[in-house]
Write a protein that holds these residues in place. Structure first.
Motif, short mmCIF file in Angstrom:
data_model
loop_
_atom_site.label_atom_id
_atom_site.label_comp_id
_atom_site.label_asym_id
_atom_site.label_seq_id
_atom_site.Cartn_x
_atom_site.Cartn_y
_atom_site.Cartn_z
N GLU A 23 0.83 -1.22 0.00
CA GLU A 23 0.00 0.00 0.00
C GLU A 23 0.86 1.26 0.00
N PHE A 24 2.08 1.15 0.51
CA PHE A 24 2.95 2.31 0.66
C PHE A 24 4.14 2.30 -0.32
N HIS A 25 4.14 1.34 -1.25
CA HIS A 25 5.19 1.34 -2.27
C HIS A 25 5.03 2.55 -3.19
N ARG A 26 6.13 3.05 -3.67
CA ARG A 26 6.09 4.18 -4.60
C ARG A 26 5.54 3.72 -5.95
N PRO A 27 4.99 4.64 -6.74
CA PRO A 27 4.61 4.29 -8.12
C PRO A 27 5.85 3.83 -8.89
N GLY A 28 5.73 2.73 -9.59
CA GLY A 28 6.87 2.21 -10.34
C GLY A 28 7.80 1.32 -9.54
N ALA A 29 7.43 1.00 -8.30
CA ALA A 29 8.28 0.13 -7.48
C ALA A 29 8.40 -1.24 -8.13
N PRO A 30 9.58 -1.83 -8.13
CA PRO A 30 9.77 -3.14 -8.76
C PRO A 30 9.18 -4.26 -7.91
N GLU A 31 8.89 -5.37 -8.56
CA GLU A 31 8.52 -6.59 -7.85
C GLU A 31 9.80 -7.34 -7.52
N LEU A 32 10.18 -7.33 -6.28
CA LEU A 32 11.43 -7.96 -5.87
C LEU A 32 11.25 -9.41 -5.45
N TYR A 33 10.00 -9.82 -5.26
CA TYR A 33 9.72 -11.20 -4.84
C TYR A 33 8.46 -11.68 -5.54
N VAL B 60 17.71 -14.58 -10.92
CA VAL B 60 16.43 -15.25 -11.18
C VAL B 60 15.59 -14.32 -12.05
N GLY B 61 15.16 -14.79 -13.21
CA GLY B 61 14.35 -13.96 -14.08
C GLY B 61 15.16 -12.87 -14.76
N ASP B 62 14.45 -11.88 -15.28
CA ASP B 62 15.08 -10.83 -16.09
C ASP B 62 15.19 -9.49 -15.38
N THR B 63 14.89 -9.47 -14.08
CA THR B 63 14.94 -8.23 -13.32
C THR B 63 15.60 -8.49 -11.97
N ILE B 64 15.89 -7.43 -11.25
CA ILE B 64 16.42 -7.56 -9.90
C ILE B 64 15.38 -8.21 -8.99
N THR B 65 15.84 -9.16 -8.19
CA THR B 65 14.96 -9.78 -7.19
C THR B 65 15.67 -9.81 -5.84
N ASP C 187 9.03 -3.55 -15.61
CA ASP C 187 8.05 -2.54 -16.02
C ASP C 187 8.02 -1.35 -15.05
N GLY C 188 8.83 -1.41 -14.02
CA GLY C 188 8.87 -0.32 -13.05
C GLY C 188 9.89 0.74 -13.42
#
Length: 351
Positions: A156-166, A226-231, A329-330
Motif C-alpha cells: 500500500e505504501f510502495h512508490r509508483p513504479g516500485a519493482p517486484e522484488l519477490y 532469477v528472471g530478467d529483473t532484480i529480485t 516494467d517499473g
C-alpha cells in the motif's frame, strides 16, 4: 546480525570475542520472529509512521533492508535510524546522532529497545531491527523476513513504479538460490573469518569459492540471478560482494581471488552497484571501520587499511548485453533523501 556473528563474549577491552579456538563458526539464527503484517496477526499491523527501521550501513544484513526500503520507496512510511559502524560487545550505538542519541527513539543504545520489550534479553543485539516508535520496543530482528515483508505486506505504501522484488511466480526459485547464497557465501565468509581451527577454515574456504564459481557460471549467460529483473536474490548476494575486496579478502582470509579478479561476478556486482538503490546505500568507509576495528581478536591493533582503490566500481560492466532490465516494467527510485546520502568521502572517488 549479532554484531556480525552470534552473541560475542566480552574481553577486557570491552570488544567482542568472535573466534572460538578449535571450533568452526556457527551463527545463532534464532531471531525475534514477530512480523508486521497487513492483517496485524502478531499484534503489529502495517501502519505508516508507526515503526522505525534501525540499521547500520556497515552491516551486510542491515544493508539489505536499506536497499529494499529505497527501491520500494518506503521512506515516508518507515523512518530510518542509523547506528555507527563500531560497537562494543554489549550493543550497537547511535554514535552518528547529536549527543549519541537516536532523535526519534531517544535512546543511545539499540539494546534499550530490546530490553524495553524483553527485559534481560539474553541474546546479541542485532541490526537490522524494527522498533515501534510509540512504545520504544523492538518488534523484530528477523532480517530475512523483514525485507520479504517490506515487499509483500507494505505494498500500500510502495512508490509508483516500485519493482517486484519477490514475484509470486519466481518465489520458489528465488528461495532456492537465496538459500545457497546464505549458507555458502553470506555466512560462508564469516565461517572463514571466524574459523577457530585450520580444518574449519579450509572447509569453509573450499565451500565459499565452490559456490562463487557456481554463481559465476550461472551469471555468465544471464544478467540477474532469477528472471530478467532484480529480485531479492540479487540483493542478498550484492551486500557480500560489495564487502569482498575491502574486507573479506584480507580480514577474513577469503583470498583465493579478489572479486575484481572474478570477471563475471565483478561485472555483475558493478552492474548492481551502478543501479540506483545499491551503490548509493553502500558506505565503504563504515564497512572497513566496522570489521577492522570491532573484530580485535582478528585484528588486534584496530588499524584500518587504506585500500583498496574503489574507483573501478564505476567502470563500464556491459551486462546490459545479456538482456533484462533492473526494474522490469517499473522505474528507478528517485535520488536518496538528503539526510540519507552516503558522505562523498565514504564512497567511490569520482575524480
Amino acid at each position: 546480525m549479532a554484531q556480525d556473528t552470534s552473541t560475542p563474549d566480552e574481553n577486557p577491552t570491552g570488544q567482542g570475542i568472535y573466534v572460538t579456538g578449535g571450533q568452526e563458526f556457527v551463527r545463532d539464527t534464532k531471531y525475534i520472529t514477530t512480523r508486521i503484517t497487513r492483517d496485524g496477526r502478531d499484534g503489529y499491523p502495517v501502519e505508516a509512521g508507526r515503526y522505525r527501521l534501525v540499521a547500520a550501513r556497515a552491516c551486510p544484513w542491515a544493508n539489505r533492508t536499506l536497499i529494499v526500503r529505497r527501491l520500494l520507496g518506503l521512506e515516508d512510511a518507515i523512518s530510518l535510524g542509523l547506528c555507527g559502524p563500531t560497537h562494543d560487545a554489549d550493543s550497537w550505538t547511535f554514535d552518528l546522532d547529536p549527543g549519541g542519541v537516536d532523535p526519534v527513539l531517544g535512546i543511545p543504545r539499540l539494546k534499550d529497545a530490546y530490553e524495553k520489550r524483553f527485559p534481560g534479553y539474553p541474546k546479541g543485539i542485532t541490526v537490522p531491527a524494527v522498533v515501534e516508535v510509540a512504545t520504544g520496543e523492538v518488534v523484530t530482528n528477523d532480517f530475512p523476513q523483514i525485507t520479504v515483508d517490506f515487499e509483500l505486506e507494505w505494498t500500500e505504501f510502495h512508490r509508483p513504479g516500485a519493482p517486484e522484488l519477490y514475484p509470486e511466480h519466481l518465489r520458489a526459485e528465488i528461495d532456492e538460490v537465496a538459500k545457497g547464497i546464505y549458507t555458502e557465501v553470506n555466512n560462508g565468509v564469516y565461517r572463514c573469518g571466524f574459523a577457530g581451527s585450520q580444518d574449519a577454515y579450509d572447509s569453509a574456504y573450499v565451500r565459499l569459492f565452490t559456490k562463487l564459481d557456481e554463481l559465476s557460471e550461472r551469471l555468465s549467460t544471464r544478467r540477474y540471478l532469477v528472471g530478467d529483473t532484480i529480485t531479492e536474490a540479487d540483493i542478498r548476494l550484492f551486500t557480500t560482494l560489495a564487502r569482498f575486496d575491502p574486507v573479506y579478502h584480507g580480514h577474513f582470509k577469503c583470498n583465493r581471488t579478489k572479486l575484481s579478479e572474478m570477471p563475471v561476478l565483478w561485472a555483475y556486482a558493478r552492474d548492481l552497484f551502478q543501479t540506483p538503490g545499491f551503490g548509493d546505500t553502500t558506505d565503504f568507509a563504515q564497512i572497513k571501520q566496522h570489521y577492522y576495528i570491532v573484530h580485535r581478536d582478528i585484528n588486534p591493533t584496530g588499524v584500518v587499511p587504506q585500500g583498496p582503490d574503489l574507483r573501478n566500481w564505476l567502470t563500464p560492466h556491459h551486462r546490459e548485453e545479456l538482456g533484462g532490465s533492473p526494474f522490469g516494467d517499473g522505474t528507478p527510485p528517485p535520488p536518496p533523501r538528503p539526510a540519507e546520502v552516503v558522505p562523498a568521502q565514504n564512497w567511490v572517488p569520482t575524480a
